[in-house]
Write a protein that holds these residues in place. Structure first.
Motif, short mmCIF file in Angstrom:
data_model
loop_
_atom_site.label_atom_id
_atom_site.label_comp_id
_atom_site.label_asym_id
_atom_site.label_seq_id
_atom_site.Cartn_x
_atom_site.Cartn_y
_atom_site.Cartn_z
N LYS A 159 5.71 2.14 58.76
CA LYS A 159 5.28 3.15 59.74
C LYS A 159 4.56 2.49 60.91
CE LYS A 159 4.23 7.41 58.77
NZ LYS A 159 4.57 8.70 58.28
N ASP A 264 -1.06 11.41 52.47
CA ASP A 264 -0.28 11.46 53.70
C ASP A 264 -1.22 11.67 54.89
OD1 ASP A 264 2.28 11.46 55.03
OD2 ASP A 264 1.91 13.59 55.44
N THR A 268 -1.81 9.01 57.98
CA THR A 268 -1.56 9.42 59.35
C THR A 268 -2.81 9.19 60.21
OG1 THR A 268 -0.35 11.19 58.28
CG2 THR A 268 -0.43 11.25 60.66
#
Lengths: 283, 269
Positions: A159, A264, A268
């Motif tokens: 990511k 999550d 983030t």
């Protein structure tokens, strides 16, 4: 191959009796994970993930290669994982132990075969040029539950990574240096996270999530569940160990679903924080 | 993922003419082979797995023996002719190693290893033909081979795959279906209904898993019946053969010799 020294009998008994009262040595609740600490390095795609004293380093790099003829439209992803002897006394170079095989296979399943990364978006020129992503995972220290830590490090590295922008003019491929054009993030379908539960020989003892080193050693069975925040299970792995009832398996899945949503959010947030403090583009 | 085959047609039949929950043909052969202490050959449709069990015997190396229980070692050989494309997998292949590790970890708690301290039980799995359901077939065959070897187990272990096609679940997938569908492999203990092994490799919504687990568990019970039948038939044959033995001795050695008493003593212990 020398067997790792097993915990002594008093040590085992102490742990079993404390676990029976839902007490864990590091003061956690049975269903409480260690908060992962993500450290981003100077390069994009360089992530160190620490859960307690378990530390894993993940690094992604990309290069352009000619795709294999059977898959001309897809990019390639390879995962190299390595448990150095530094990680713990039971690891040694040479033939990989069962644990290491399990780690590599699980990483492959969680990060590659779950289609987390859109491989078709890595294609630059069909049949000619595709991106080859290479994820290298170094396990630096093992203090239990290295698998979850490695999976988290790997997925966050993907990511975090950004590949250089490319432009195709006719048959020519121009790769732009980050100073000319901003590098682009990988296109990802979803972000799977892995959670491991440890079960103990005594069936009255409640299972624990994210086992520490000792808990993992004395456990009678592990179940690893990889899933994303959208409640989609990617991998369930319970290879033998103490038999569980259907309800216990489903209960573990339920817990993992909730944990995935929380993790999550954390990931983030951390990625955003890092991105704010980073200067990639030079204008 | 585009599928070229129709997994389930409008009439509710699968690509090989089976219904949704229909299992493939199972055949079990428990005849002894070579020097193995126990062996079993099982076929699920076109998947064919042979397992040989050696032991309990002295551990090969001293370092491997554990003082209070037997160690279980599993080696898996995938025959190069078992698939369409002839490919040799070397023994270091991670997929093969994982298969072996799963089988070992499944059986370690089921075998009563504490009865055989400092010994080793070796399980050799040979995959002769593969058409989906490699792990379940190997597990079923291993259970049977261990039983024929006379190694005490706490229960049978029966395994089955269950796939999900949109919202319907299918049992006992062939390789065609396995490539296209998310599927779950479940190994269960029919007596307690507990599961020892669950693996899944493809994306599947959490709510579908419940159904899959249940159906695979049911299939395990059916398998248990079949396996039990085969084992009982074999044991019956053995019992008959044993009944024959003393008669022969009596005819040869006259009436009521000392030898007969000794024989009975041996049987009791």
């Amino acid at each position: 191959m020398p067997r790792p020294p097993s915990p002594s009998i008093p040590e085992k008994e102490f742990l079993f009796s404390s676990l029976k009262e839902s007490l864990r040595l590091d003061g956690r609740q049975p269903l409480e994970t260690r908060t992962p600490i993500l450290t981003f390095g100077p390069d994009l795609g360089w992530v160190e993930c620490a859960m307690g004293k378990t530390r894993v380093l993940a690094q992604v790099d990309a290069k352009m290669v000619k795709p294999p003829p059977e898959r001309p439209l897809e990019g390639m992803i390879t995962i190299h994982s390595e448990v150095s002897p530094m990680a713990g006394t039971e690891y040694e170079p040479g033939r990989p132990s069962d644990e290491e095989v399990n780690l590599t296979r699980m990483l492959d399943k969680v990060l590659r075969r779950s289609d987390a990364i859109d491989k078709e978006s890595l294609c630059v020129l069909a049949g000619q040029r595709v991106w080859h992503l290479r994820l290298t995972i170094h396990c630096l220290s093992d203090s239990g539950n290295m698998l979850d830590c490695a999976c988290l490090a790997g997925i966050v590295a993907f990511k975090h990574f950004r590949r250089p922008e490319v432009e195709v003019v006719g048959d020519e491929v121009i790769v732009h240096h980050p100073s000319e054009r901003a590098p682009v993030p990988l296109s990802m379908h979803h972000t799977p996270f892995c959670f491991t539960f440890a079960y103990f020989p005594d069936t009255d003892t409640a299972p624990v999530i994210d086992p520490s080193y000792m808990e993992q050693r004395i456990s009678a069975g592990l179940i690893s569940i990889a899933l994303n925040a959208q409640k989609e299970l990617c991998v369930i792995q319970k290879a033998g160990g103490v038999p569980l009832s259907e309800e216990q398996v489903l209960a573990a899945i339920d817990i993992a679903v909730n944990k995935a949503v929380a993790l999550d959010k954390l990931v983030t947030k951390r990625l955003e924080e890092d991105w704010k403090g980073r200067k990639v583009e030079v204008r | 993922m585009s599928s070229r085959v129709e997994i389930l047609n409008d009439g509710g039949y699968r690509s090989d003419g089976r219904r949704q929950y229909e299992l493939r043909d199972i055949s079990i052969d428990l005849s002894p082979r070579g020097t193995a202490d126990g062996s079993a050959l099982i076929t699920h449709g076109l998947t064919e797995v042979m397992v040989d069990v050696f032991g309990p015997k002295e551990a090969k190396s001293r370092g491997q023996s554990v003082h209070d229980r037997a160690t279980v070692s599993v080696e898996v050989g995938i025959m190069p002719f078992s698939t369409g494309e002839r490919r040799k997998r070397n023994r270091g292949d991670k997929r093969v190693l994982e298969l072996a590790a799963s089988i070992r970890q499944t059986f370690e708690p089921i075998i009563q290893t504490s009865l055989y301290p400092r010994s080793e039980i070796s399980i050799f799995v040979h995959i002769l033909q593969q058409d989906g359901g490699l792990l379940p077939a190997s597990i079923n065959a291993t259970t049977l081979a261990l039983l024929t070897a006379g190694i005490p187990l706490t229960d049978y272990v029966t395994a089955m795959t269950c796939g999900v096609h949109s919202t319907t679940s299918l049992l006992d997938l062939t390789i065609l279906e396995e490539n296209d569908l998310p599927h779950l492999t479940v190994a269960s203990l029919p007596r307690t209904g507990k599961v020892t092994l669950v693996t899944m490799e493809t994306r599947l919504h959490a709510e579908r898993v419940t159904e899959c687990l249940k159906i695979a568990g049911e299939a395990g019970k059916i398998l248990h019946k079949e396996m039990k039948k085969a084992v009982e038939a074999r044991t019956q044959k053995l019992a008959q053969a044993m009944e024959m033995a003393p008669k022969v001795a009596v005819v040869g050695g006259g009436s009521g010799g000392v030898g007969d008493v000794e024989m009975e003593d041996e049987m009791d212990t």
